[in-house]
Write a protein that holds these residues in place. Structure first.
Motif, PDB file in Angstrom:
ATOM      1  N   MET A  10       4.177   7.202  -5.468  1.00  0.00           N
ATOM      2  CA  MET A  10       3.444   6.117  -6.123  1.00  0.00           C
ATOM      3  C   MET A  10       4.106   4.774  -5.845  1.00  0.00           C
ATOM      4  N   ASN A  11       5.417   4.764  -5.764  1.00  0.00           N
ATOM      5  CA  ASN A  11       6.116   3.528  -5.421  1.00  0.00           C
ATOM      6  C   ASN A  11       5.789   3.121  -3.987  1.00  0.00           C
ATOM      7  N   VAL A  12       5.671   4.119  -3.106  1.00  0.00           N
ATOM      8  CA  VAL A  12       5.268   3.847  -1.722  1.00  0.00           C
ATOM      9  C   VAL A  12       3.864   3.258  -1.701  1.00  0.00           C
ATOM     10  N   THR A  13       2.975   3.823  -2.537  1.00  0.00           N
ATOM     11  CA  THR A  13       1.609   3.313  -2.624  1.00  0.00           C
ATOM     12  C   THR A  13       1.592   1.864  -3.095  1.00  0.00           C
ATOM     13  N   LYS A  14       2.407   1.557  -4.089  1.00  0.00           N
ATOM     14  CA  LYS A  14       2.488   0.186  -4.594  1.00  0.00           C
ATOM     15  C   LYS A  14       2.857  -0.781  -3.470  1.00  0.00           C
ATOM     16  N   LYS A  15       3.852  -0.422  -2.688  1.00  0.00           N
ATOM     17  CA  LYS A  15       4.283  -1.288  -1.575  1.00  0.00           C
ATOM     18  C   LYS A  15       3.181  -1.420  -0.527  1.00  0.00           C
ATOM     19  N   ALA A  16       2.459  -0.302  -0.281  1.00  0.00           N
ATOM     20  CA  ALA A  16       1.382  -0.342   0.706  1.00  0.00           C
ATOM     21  C   ALA A  16       0.240  -1.246   0.248  1.00  0.00           C
ATOM     22  N   ILE A  17      -0.052  -1.226  -1.051  1.00  0.00           N
ATOM     23  CA  ILE A  17      -1.111  -2.083  -1.591  1.00  0.00           C
ATOM     24  C   ILE A  17      -0.726  -3.545  -1.463  1.00  0.00           C
ATOM     25  N   ILE A  18       0.519  -3.858  -1.765  1.00  0.00           N
ATOM     26  CA  ILE A  18       0.993  -5.236  -1.639  1.00  0.00           C
ATOM     27  C   ILE A  18       0.817  -5.729  -0.210  1.00  0.00           C
ATOM     28  N   GLU A  19       1.162  -4.886   0.746  1.00  0.00           N
ATOM     29  CA  GLU A  19       1.055  -5.273   2.158  1.00  0.00           C
ATOM     30  C   GLU A  19      -0.409  -5.375   2.587  1.00  0.00           C
ATOM     31  N   ARG A  20      -1.228  -4.405   2.181  1.00  0.00           N
ATOM     32  CA  ARG A  20      -2.628  -4.381   2.586  1.00  0.00           C
ATOM     33  C   ARG A  20      -3.414  -5.519   1.941  1.00  0.00           C
ATOM     34  N   MET A  21      -2.993  -5.974   0.771  1.00  0.00           N
ATOM     35  CA  MET A  21      -3.739  -6.975   0.025  1.00  0.00           C
ATOM     36  C   MET A  21      -3.894  -8.287   0.783  1.00  0.00           C
ATOM     37  N   LYS A  22      -3.029  -8.518   1.769  1.00  0.00           N
ATOM     38  CA  LYS A  22      -3.091  -9.761   2.545  1.00  0.00           C
ATOM     39  C   LYS A  22      -4.416  -9.909   3.283  1.00  0.00           C
ATOM     40  N   GLU A  23      -5.103  -8.795   3.550  1.00  0.00           N
ATOM     41  CA  GLU A  23      -6.330  -8.859   4.341  1.00  0.00           C
ATOM     42  C   GLU A  23      -7.551  -8.277   3.625  1.00  0.00           C
ATOM     43  N   ILE A  24      -7.428  -8.061   2.313  1.00  0.00           N
ATOM     44  CA  ILE A  24      -8.515  -7.417   1.565  1.00  0.00           C
ATOM     45  C   ILE A  24      -9.429  -8.453   0.912  1.00  0.00           C
ATOM     46  N   ASP A  25     -10.740  -8.200   0.968  1.00  0.00           N
ATOM     47  CA  ASP A  25     -11.728  -9.099   0.367  1.00  0.00           C
ATOM     48  C   ASP A  25     -12.174  -8.639  -1.023  1.00  0.00           C
ATOM     49  N   VAL A  26     -12.346  -7.333  -1.185  1.00  0.00           N
ATOM     50  CA  VAL A  26     -12.821  -6.771  -2.455  1.00  0.00           C
ATOM     51  C   VAL A  26     -11.968  -5.556  -2.795  1.00  0.00           C
ATOM     52  N   LEU A  44      -2.142  -2.757 -11.153  1.00  0.00           N
ATOM     53  CA  LEU A  44      -3.076  -3.047 -10.074  1.00  0.00           C
ATOM     54  C   LEU A  44      -3.686  -4.428 -10.262  1.00  0.00           C
ATOM     55  N   ALA A  45      -3.965  -4.789 -11.511  1.00  0.00           N
ATOM     56  CA  ALA A  45      -4.507  -6.117 -11.791  1.00  0.00           C
ATOM     57  C   ALA A  45      -3.552  -7.199 -11.311  1.00  0.00           C
ATOM     58  N   GLU A  46      -2.249  -6.974 -11.481  1.00  0.00           N
ATOM     59  CA  GLU A  46      -1.248  -7.928 -11.018  1.00  0.00           C
ATOM     60  C   GLU A  46      -1.186  -7.964  -9.491  1.00  0.00           C
ATOM     61  N   TYR A 162     -15.100  -1.990   6.251  1.00  0.00           N
ATOM     62  CA  TYR A 162     -13.927  -1.130   6.340  1.00  0.00           C
ATOM     63  C   TYR A 162     -13.422  -0.803   4.935  1.00  0.00           C
ATOM     64  N   LEU A 163     -13.324   0.466   4.632  1.00  0.00           N
ATOM     65  CA  LEU A 163     -12.863   0.908   3.313  1.00  0.00           C
ATOM     66  C   LEU A 163     -11.501   1.586   3.461  1.00  0.00           C
ATOM     67  N   PHE A 164     -10.484   1.009   2.809  1.00  0.00           N
ATOM     68  CA  PHE A 164      -9.133   1.558   2.850  1.00  0.00           C
ATOM     69  C   PHE A 164      -8.886   2.348   1.564  1.00  0.00           C
ATOM     70  N   ASP A 165      -8.591   3.633   1.730  1.00  0.00           N
ATOM     71  CA  ASP A 165      -8.324   4.504   0.587  1.00  0.00           C
ATOM     72  C   ASP A 165      -6.827   4.590   0.347  1.00  0.00           C
ATOM     73  N   THR A 166      -6.426   4.643  -0.924  1.00  0.00           N
ATOM     74  CA  THR A 166      -5.007   4.747  -1.276  1.00  0.00           C
ATOM     75  C   THR A 166      -4.801   5.921  -2.233  1.00  0.00           C
ATOM     76  N   PRO A 167      -3.613   6.488  -2.257  1.00  0.00           N
ATOM     77  CA  PRO A 167      -3.334   7.575  -3.205  1.00  0.00           C
ATOM     78  C   PRO A 167      -3.445   7.090  -4.648  1.00  0.00           C
ATOM     79  N   GLY A 168      -3.686   8.018  -5.550  1.00  0.00           N
ATOM     80  CA  GLY A 168      -3.754   7.680  -6.965  1.00  0.00           C
ATOM     81  C   GLY A 168      -2.427   7.134  -7.463  1.00  0.00           C
TER      82      GLY A 168
END
Length: 319
Positions: A10-26, A44-46, A162-168
């Motif tokens: 889950m910590n890995v997922t958090k880091k991946a979301i932070i990195e991916r967020m740079k190019e996400i629209d929705v 996630l809201a943060e 493009y839909l990026f899926d992430t672990p729970g």
């Protein structure tokens, strides 16, 4: 009940979301329609900041329709947010998702500016089942255990979508007590993080008022009108007796009874249920926020007192 359950992936997922967020629209956040507030990830809201958000109230077919409508209205009233209810086994959810996301980001589209969407959710919310439905095959593992999906994957729902899926992912510390119980009851939390009997008692406390008739029907309880007044452990004992969770000597096995109640809720055998209203959850959150503020005040006072003692010690040494 404060729950701390944050496995390494889950910590890995958090880091991946932070990195991916740079190019996400929705950002799509899948919620459990039976606990639409408790299953919303404040971390996630943060992480997603001001990105447009689509809230999916999944498992609507096993939730209370009146409460689902109230939650949809509550989320749709938030700025930059749309909310829809969904059953993850729906045979054609893709077009609904694409339409809602395009409405949130009308300036994105076409091969030059493809719409990039991130889908997130807590464990066991049904996201993997939805992803399999979207691609028309079993691309993601599913099950009733928290934390099955552990890798990110990309799915093209259209040539420019493009839909990026992430672990729970949960959050490190669940401070809203009632929300913690609801998450545990739904199976979103690993089994080693809570006591099943305690969670079952809290679940019955939530059910015995608005859903007394469902409990009576499932467990063949005679006095429906009297169920709301029953003490939670008395109700659990009676359920265990009705379902045969009786040990030698006639004593009810409360652990077994708790497992029965939790399994029945998770498998939706009890009927359409929603454990919280928007007003209830807002009240729980306010209480938790005040408790956290008080904890921080006490911590600051202790630190200040400790700092004062250290300063006195320093002064003594100088003398």
């Amino acid at each position: 009940m404060a729950i701390n359950w944050f496995p390494g992936h889950m910590n890995v997922t958090k880091k991946a979301i932070i990195e991916r967020m740079k190019e996400i629209d929705v950002v799509i956040e899948m919620l459990d329609a039976r606990l639409p507030g408790s299953s919303a990830n404040p971390m996630l809201a943060e992480l997603t900041g001001t990105r447009h958000k689509l809230k999916i109230l999944n498992k609507q077919d096993v939730a209370d329709p009146e409460r689902t409508a109230a939650w949809l209205a509550w989320y749709n009233a938030q700025e930059g947010t749309q909310a829809i209810a969904l059953d993850a086994s729906d045979t054609a959810p893709a077009q609904r998702l694409i339409k809602a996301c395009r409405e949130l980001a009308p300036n994105r589209g076409g091969m030059a500016k493809p719409l990039r969407v991130l889908i997130c959710g807590i464990p066991n919310v049904g996201k993997s089942t939805l992803m399999n439905t979207l691609v028309g095959k079993k691309a993601a593992k599913t099950g009733d255990e928290a934390g099955i999906t552990k890798i990110e994957q990309r799915i093209n729902l259209a040539s420019d979508f493009y839909l990026f899926d992430t672990p729970g992912m949960l959050w490190p510390k669940i401070t809203i007590e009632q929300g913690g119980y609801n998450l545990a009851a739904s199976g979103a939390v690993g089994r080693n993080a809570y006591d099943e009997e305690e969670v079952a008692l809290e679940l019955l406390a939530r059910l015995k008022g608005p859903y007394a008739a469902l409990l009576a029907a499932r467990y063949k309880l005679d006095d429906v009108a009297g169920i709301p007044a029953l003490h939670d452990d008395v109700l659990l004992t009676e359920i265990g007796r009705k379902r045969g969770a009786v040990m030698t000597g006639g004593r009810v096995n409360l652990q077994k009874a708790a497992e029965i109640v939790l399994n029945d809720f998770r498998s939706a055998i009890l009927g359409p249920i929603t454990l919280e209203t928007p007003e209830e959850f807002a009240q729980w959150a306010a209480v938790a926020e005040e408790a956290e503020a008080e904890r921080q005040r006490k911590k600051a006072a202790r630190n200040k007192k400790g700092s004062g003692r250290r300063q006195d010690d320093d002064d003594d040494q100088e003398d």
